[in-house]
Enzyme design. Structure first.
Site, PDB file in Angstrom:
ATOM      1  N   ASP A 146      -7.837   5.895 -22.648  1.00 15.03           N
ATOM      2  CA  ASP A 146      -8.138   6.528 -21.364  1.00 15.03           C
ATOM      3  C   ASP A 146      -9.580   7.010 -21.365  1.00 15.03           C
ATOM      4  O   ASP A 146     -10.011   7.692 -22.297  1.00 15.03           O
ATOM      5  CB  ASP A 146      -7.176   7.702 -21.134  1.00 15.03           C
ATOM      6  N   TYR A 148     -13.022   8.661 -18.965  1.00 18.49           N
ATOM      7  CA  TYR A 148     -13.300   9.926 -18.268  1.00 18.49           C
ATOM      8  C   TYR A 148     -14.508   9.653 -17.375  1.00 18.49           C
ATOM      9  O   TYR A 148     -15.536  10.297 -17.467  1.00 18.49           O
ATOM     10  CB  TYR A 148     -13.625  10.953 -19.365  1.00 18.49           C
ATOM     11  N   HIS A 153     -15.252  14.411 -11.364  1.00 12.26           N
ATOM     12  CA  HIS A 153     -14.126  15.023 -12.085  1.00 12.26           C
ATOM     13  C   HIS A 153     -14.640  15.767 -13.319  1.00 12.26           C
ATOM     14  O   HIS A 153     -14.276  16.925 -13.549  1.00 12.26           O
ATOM     15  CB  HIS A 153     -13.138  13.923 -12.493  1.00 12.26           C
ATOM     16  N   ARG A 162     -16.484  25.589 -18.756  1.00 10.26           N
ATOM     17  CA  ARG A 162     -17.809  25.952 -19.304  1.00 10.26           C
ATOM     18  C   ARG A 162     -18.785  26.102 -18.145  1.00 10.26           C
ATOM     19  O   ARG A 162     -19.633  25.233 -17.921  1.00 10.26           O
ATOM     20  CB  ARG A 162     -18.335  24.846 -20.247  1.00 10.26           C
ATOM     21  N   GLU A 218      -2.853  12.749 -12.837  1.00 10.18           N
ATOM     22  CA  GLU A 218      -4.236  12.285 -12.701  1.00 10.18           C
ATOM     23  C   GLU A 218      -4.213  10.907 -12.061  1.00 10.18           C
ATOM     24  O   GLU A 218      -3.562   9.992 -12.569  1.00 10.18           O
ATOM     25  CB  GLU A 218      -4.935  12.219 -14.064  1.00 10.18           C
ATOM     26  N   GLU A 220      -5.531   7.510 -11.523  1.00  7.11           N
ATOM     27  CA  GLU A 220      -6.445   6.644 -12.269  1.00  7.11           C
ATOM     28  C   GLU A 220      -6.166   5.175 -11.940  1.00  7.11           C
ATOM     29  O   GLU A 220      -5.108   4.824 -11.435  1.00  7.11           O
ATOM     30  CB  GLU A 220      -6.256   6.852 -13.775  1.00  7.11           C
ATOM     31  N   ASP A 252      -1.855   9.532 -15.242  1.00  2.82           N
ATOM     32  CA  ASP A 252      -1.971  10.145 -16.563  1.00  2.82           C
ATOM     33  C   ASP A 252      -1.474  11.593 -16.458  1.00  2.82           C
ATOM     34  O   ASP A 252      -2.250  12.519 -16.279  1.00  2.82           O
ATOM     35  CB  ASP A 252      -3.439  10.082 -17.011  1.00  2.82           C
ATOM     36  N   ARG A 256      -1.688  20.976 -18.465  1.00  2.01           N
ATOM     37  CA  ARG A 256      -2.989  21.659 -18.538  1.00  2.01           C
ATOM     38  C   ARG A 256      -2.976  22.865 -19.471  1.00  2.01           C
ATOM     39  O   ARG A 256      -3.992  23.156 -20.116  1.00  2.01           O
ATOM     40  CB  ARG A 256      -3.429  22.113 -17.148  1.00  2.01           C
ATOM     41  N   GLN A 259      -3.091  21.518 -22.894  1.00  2.00           N
ATOM     42  CA  GLN A 259      -4.404  20.890 -23.097  1.00  2.00           C
ATOM     43  C   GLN A 259      -5.487  21.920 -23.421  1.00  2.00           C
ATOM     44  O   GLN A 259      -6.292  21.724 -24.334  1.00  2.00           O
ATOM     45  CB  GLN A 259      -4.785  20.112 -21.834  1.00  2.00           C
ATOM     46  N   LYS A 272      -1.036  15.017 -23.219  1.00  2.00           N
ATOM     47  CA  LYS A 272      -1.136  13.741 -22.509  1.00  2.00           C
ATOM     48  C   LYS A 272      -0.058  12.737 -22.913  1.00  2.00           C
ATOM     49  O   LYS A 272       0.340  11.896 -22.107  1.00  2.00           O
ATOM     50  CB  LYS A 272      -2.504  13.100 -22.815  1.00  2.00           C
ATOM     51  N   THR A 276       2.972   8.455 -19.438  1.00  2.00           N
ATOM     52  CA  THR A 276       1.942   7.891 -18.562  1.00  2.00           C
ATOM     53  C   THR A 276       2.659   6.853 -17.700  1.00  2.00           C
ATOM     54  O   THR A 276       3.417   6.044 -18.237  1.00  2.00           O
ATOM     55  CB  THR A 276       0.833   7.198 -19.386  1.00  2.00           C
ATOM     56  N   GLU A 393      -8.176  20.172 -10.151  1.00  2.00           N
ATOM     57  CA  GLU A 393      -9.364  20.257  -9.296  1.00  2.00           C
ATOM     58  C   GLU A 393      -9.006  20.718  -7.883  1.00  2.00           C
ATOM     59  O   GLU A 393      -9.704  21.548  -7.300  1.00  2.00           O
ATOM     60  CB  GLU A 393     -10.035  18.891  -9.192  1.00  2.00           C
TER      61      GLU A 393
HETATM   62 MN    MN Z   1      -6.783  10.887 -17.814  1.00  2.00          MN
END
Ligand code: MN
Length: 446
Positions: A146, A148, A153, A162, A218, A220, A252, A256, A259, A272, A276, A393
């Site tokens: 996978d 990114y 995103h 951060r 997610e 994707e 995916d 959270r 994670q 994760k 999937t 998000e």
């Molecule tokens: Mn993903």
């Protein structure tokens, strides 16, 4: 890369009426592959099932093994060649790109308007209504990676965790990715059990082992490796797409809370790999030829990709103009007959890296890719708020809940929620094609 050719002619029609409906995902210009099962006499003693490789056309699945047995692919020299080809297509698709090119034309010759009644009758025997079929994974997936690749995103997520330093310095040089797990990939329609794991919401106490609280999806796009490469050999960017069989949708699923506690320093793991989901239909690279787009236009000040990730063809049309949609339907919405609610719309052309760059980068160190390997782009988000491809998000880590037409709110997914992903390509002068659906419903934790 495939050019636009006679198989993309918008005037091409099928004698199967449903394939000519303007809103169908599967007109004769698409012809995506799948693995399907059709069961007969479920209730009676004479139970039997067709298990085969199929192609979607309108609201039907064409059984390719059946057609081969009936000698309908007569341009192949021997029946055996077709059978081997079809098996290879799914299991060992090693050198089949050229054959695939010819095969697409044969399929069109069976399905196009104007063929004889006799041929229509013969082909009809191998058609099954999609709604009566169940599907298997399109490929036996050996490895799953996978990426990114949406900078929107990555910037959004980075700024939550951060705020001073949202995008790490490697992002504009490397298509960032991680090795996922193939064993827990399931086909659309499979229920997904809420995972349990370590949660450390309280920073002043040790973690606790509980059902995931912040379960997310997610949106994707996935692509399957067709032809592989030998260990120790890389794949030049200019040849990358020769190794890609086609595209599907990928959800995916992401825990959270698990994670955020586990991801440093080695990246995603149990947040994760519990599930999937992929859509059952693989849209070929040739079918996508009219919907190519330039690679992402890097703003002034961004570095150019390193040489092995740079190429004129990639720059000109390495991207893909694919519209992506995510819907949710809660248990309450189902009970009250409220239609699934649109959560986001995004487009694959907004990815910072192309699928060619992802694949070329993956093999650049000599890593051997194998037929049936699945790669996914990472969450496809765009610039705008309504283009955010996951709840993390959309609700900004749960701080801005979404209002649903049932009066409910969502920060993250609840038990009974179903997530439905769709995708389609549209361009003036061409036939719309779609990807079908990628759906999954959340079951309570054990
Ligand atoms: Mn993903």
């Amino acid at each position: 890369m495939f050019e636009i050719n006679e198989t993309h002619d918008p005037n091409l029609r099928s004698w199967i009426d449903s394939a000519n409906a303007p809103d169908t995902d599967f007109p004769i210009q698409n012809l995506p592959f799948c693995h399907f099962v059709y069961e007969t006499n479920k209730e009676g003693y004479a139970w039997s099932a067709v298990w085969s490789v199929g192609v979607a056309i309108g609201n039907q699945i064409l059984n390719l093994f059946g057609c081969a047995e009936d000698g309908l692919f007569d341009k192949f020299e021997k029946l055996g060649e077709v059978e081997i080809f079809l098996e290879n297509l799914i299991y060992y698709q090693s050198e089949a790109a050229d054959t695939l090119f010819k095969f697409r034309r044969q399929l069109i010759d069976l399905l196009r308007e104007g063929v004889s009644q006799e041929l229509q009758q013969k082909v009809s025997r191998h058609l099954y209504p999609i709604t009566n079929c169940t599907f298997d994974l399109p490929f036996e997936i050996g490895d799953y990676t996978d990426f990114y690749c949406s900078i929107f995103h990555a910037t959004n997520v980075g700024s939550m965790f951060r705020p001073d330093n949202p995008l790490l310095p490697n992002y504009k040089y490397i298509p960032i990715g991680y090795h996922g797990r193939a064993s827990s990939i399931v086909v659309s329609g499979t229920d997904v059990k809420r995972p349990k794991g370590q949660n450390r919401a309280d920073q002043n106490a040790p973690p606790v082992f509980i059902p995931c609280k912040n379960l997310d999806y997610e949106m994707e796009v996935g692509f399957f490796v067709g032809k592989g490469n030998n260990l120790g050999e890389s794949i030049p960017l200019a040849e990358a797409e020769d190794h890609i069989f086609g595209l599907c949708l990928v959800n995916d699923w992401s825990a959270r809370d698990i994670q955020s506690w586990e991801y440093q320093p080695l990246g995603p793991f149990l947040a994760k790999n519990f599930a999937t989901t992929v859509s059952p239909f693989v849209v070929t690279m040739e079918a996508l030829a009219p919907f190519r787009a330039p690679a992402f236009e890097r703003p002034d000040g961004d570095p150019a990709p390193l040489d092995y990730l740079s190429g004129e063809e990639n720059q000109k049309r390495g991207g893909l103009d694919i519209n992506l949609e995510v819907y949710i339907q809660t248990e309450k919405m189902r009970a009250e007959n409220i239609a699934p609610h649109l959560l986001s719309r995004s487009n694959m052309k907004d990815l910072y890296w192309t699928i060619g760059q992802m694949l070329a980068h993956h093999a650049s160190n000599g890593c051997n890719l194998q037929t049936g390997d699945l790669m996914a782009t990472g969450t496809v988000s765009g610039r705008e708020k309504h283009e955010r491809g996951c709840l993390l998000e959309l609700t900004w880590r749960g701080t801005e809940p979404i209002e649903l037409p049932s009066g409910e709110q969502r920060r993250f997914l609840e038990d009974g929620d179903e997530v439905i992903m769709k995708a389609f390509c549209e361009r003036e002068g061409f036939r719309r094609i779609g990807f079908g659906e990628c759906r999954g419903r959340i079951l309570p934790a054990e």
